[in-house]
Motif scaffolding. Structure first.
Motif, PDB file in Angstrom:
ATOM      1  N   LEU A 146       0.837  -1.203   0.000  1.00  0.00           N
ATOM      2  CA  LEU A 146       0.000   0.000   0.000  1.00  0.00           C
ATOM      3  C   LEU A 146       0.870   1.251   0.000  1.00  0.00           C
ATOM      4  O   LEU A 146       0.572   2.218  -0.712  1.00  0.00           O
ATOM      5  CB  LEU A 146      -0.954  -0.011   1.190  1.00  0.00           C
TER       6      LEU A 146
ATOM      7  N   PHE B 220      -2.045   1.278  -9.300  1.00  0.00           N
ATOM      8  CA  PHE B 220      -3.209   0.390  -9.302  1.00  0.00           C
ATOM      9  C   PHE B 220      -2.805  -1.078  -9.202  1.00  0.00           C
ATOM     10  O   PHE B 220      -3.501  -1.869  -8.558  1.00  0.00           O
ATOM     11  CB  PHE B 220      -4.085   0.642 -10.532  1.00  0.00           C
TER      12      PHE B 220
ATOM     13  N   TRP C 134      -5.141   4.858   0.990  1.00  0.00           N
ATOM     14  CA  TRP C 134      -4.558   5.225  -0.308  1.00  0.00           C
ATOM     15  C   TRP C 134      -5.009   6.627  -0.734  1.00  0.00           C
ATOM     16  O   TRP C 134      -4.185   7.471  -1.095  1.00  0.00           O
ATOM     17  CB  TRP C 134      -4.963   4.180  -1.348  1.00  0.00           C
ATOM     18  N   ALA C 135      -6.297   6.860  -0.673  1.00  0.00           N
ATOM     19  CA  ALA C 135      -6.835   8.154  -1.102  1.00  0.00           C
ATOM     20  C   ALA C 135      -6.461   9.270  -0.133  1.00  0.00           C
ATOM     21  O   ALA C 135      -6.054  10.359  -0.551  1.00  0.00           O
ATOM     22  CB  ALA C 135      -8.349   8.065  -1.254  1.00  0.00           C
TER      23      ALA C 135
ATOM     24  N   LEU D 295      -5.034  -5.483  -1.862  1.00  0.00           N
ATOM     25  CA  LEU D 295      -6.392  -5.930  -1.537  1.00  0.00           C
ATOM     26  C   LEU D 295      -6.492  -7.429  -1.284  1.00  0.00           C
ATOM     27  O   LEU D 295      -7.529  -7.909  -0.819  1.00  0.00           O
ATOM     28  CB  LEU D 295      -7.363  -5.509  -2.640  1.00  0.00           C
TER      29      LEU D 295
ATOM     30  N   LEU E 248      -1.988  -1.530  -5.568  1.00  0.00           N
ATOM     31  CA  LEU E 248      -3.227  -1.475  -4.796  1.00  0.00           C
ATOM     32  C   LEU E 248      -4.000  -2.779  -4.946  1.00  0.00           C
ATOM     33  O   LEU E 248      -4.544  -3.309  -3.968  1.00  0.00           O
ATOM     34  CB  LEU E 248      -4.082  -0.283  -5.226  1.00  0.00           C
TER      35      LEU E 248
ATOM     36  N   GLU F 273       1.297   6.707  -6.833  1.00  0.00           N
ATOM     37  CA  GLU F 273       0.183   7.608  -7.165  1.00  0.00           C
ATOM     38  C   GLU F 273       0.586   9.059  -6.972  1.00  0.00           C
ATOM     39  O   GLU F 273       0.278   9.926  -7.800  1.00  0.00           O
ATOM     40  CB  GLU F 273      -1.039   7.260  -6.309  1.00  0.00           C
TER      41      GLU F 273
ATOM     42  N   ILE G  88     -10.827  -3.692   1.607  1.00  0.00           N
ATOM     43  CA  ILE G  88     -10.935  -2.655   0.574  1.00  0.00           C
ATOM     44  C   ILE G  88     -11.233  -1.280   1.169  1.00  0.00           C
ATOM     45  O   ILE G  88     -10.683  -0.275   0.738  1.00  0.00           O
ATOM     46  CB  ILE G  88     -11.975  -3.039  -0.510  1.00  0.00           C
TER      47      ILE G  88
ATOM     48  N   TYR H 165      -8.455   1.554   0.581  1.00  0.00           N
ATOM     49  CA  TYR H 165      -8.805   2.699  -0.264  1.00  0.00           C
ATOM     50  C   TYR H 165      -8.797   3.993   0.529  1.00  0.00           C
ATOM     51  O   TYR H 165      -8.330   5.028   0.036  1.00  0.00           O
ATOM     52  CB  TYR H 165     -10.159   2.489  -0.940  1.00  0.00           C
TER      53      TYR H 165
END
Length: 106
Positions: A6, A43, A62-63, A50, A46, A13, A55, A59
């Protein structure tokens, strides 16, 4: 291992988003290719994350971390202004990620 993947996904990203800034609307080939490569790598990592991390947790981290990192890069290296509102938003993102992890979401 999942959180290490991650971290790699977040790094890729953030690098891709930063390269996009320098792509000048995808008119410069070098930064444009770095943007594409960074997002593909992000991606892919990521997706591997998962396999072992839920998830929702993956997420959110990550975001959230990606957003906070890009905002910090903008302020630190790209001359974007830092308002109290922007600083509070970044802090709230970080607090949200910490709370999510403390809450046993992983």
């Amino acid at each position: 291992m999942g959180f290490l993947l991650l971290a790699g996904a977040i790094t890729a990203e953030v690098a891709a988003t930063t390269a996009m800034k320098y792509s000048d609307g995808f008119s410069k080939i070098g930064p444009s290719l770095l943007t594409l490569l960074g997002y593909v790598l992000s991606f892919a990592l990521l997706a591997q994350t998962l396999k072992t991390v839920s998830i929702g947790t993956a997420y959110a981290i990550w975001a959230g971390v990606g957003t906070a990192a890009v905002a910090t890069i903008g302020v630190t290296f790209l001359g974007e202004g830092l308002t109290v509102t922007k600083a509070a938003g970044i802090a709230l993102i970080i607090v949200g990620v910490v709370v999510l992890n403390l809450g046993g979401a992983h």
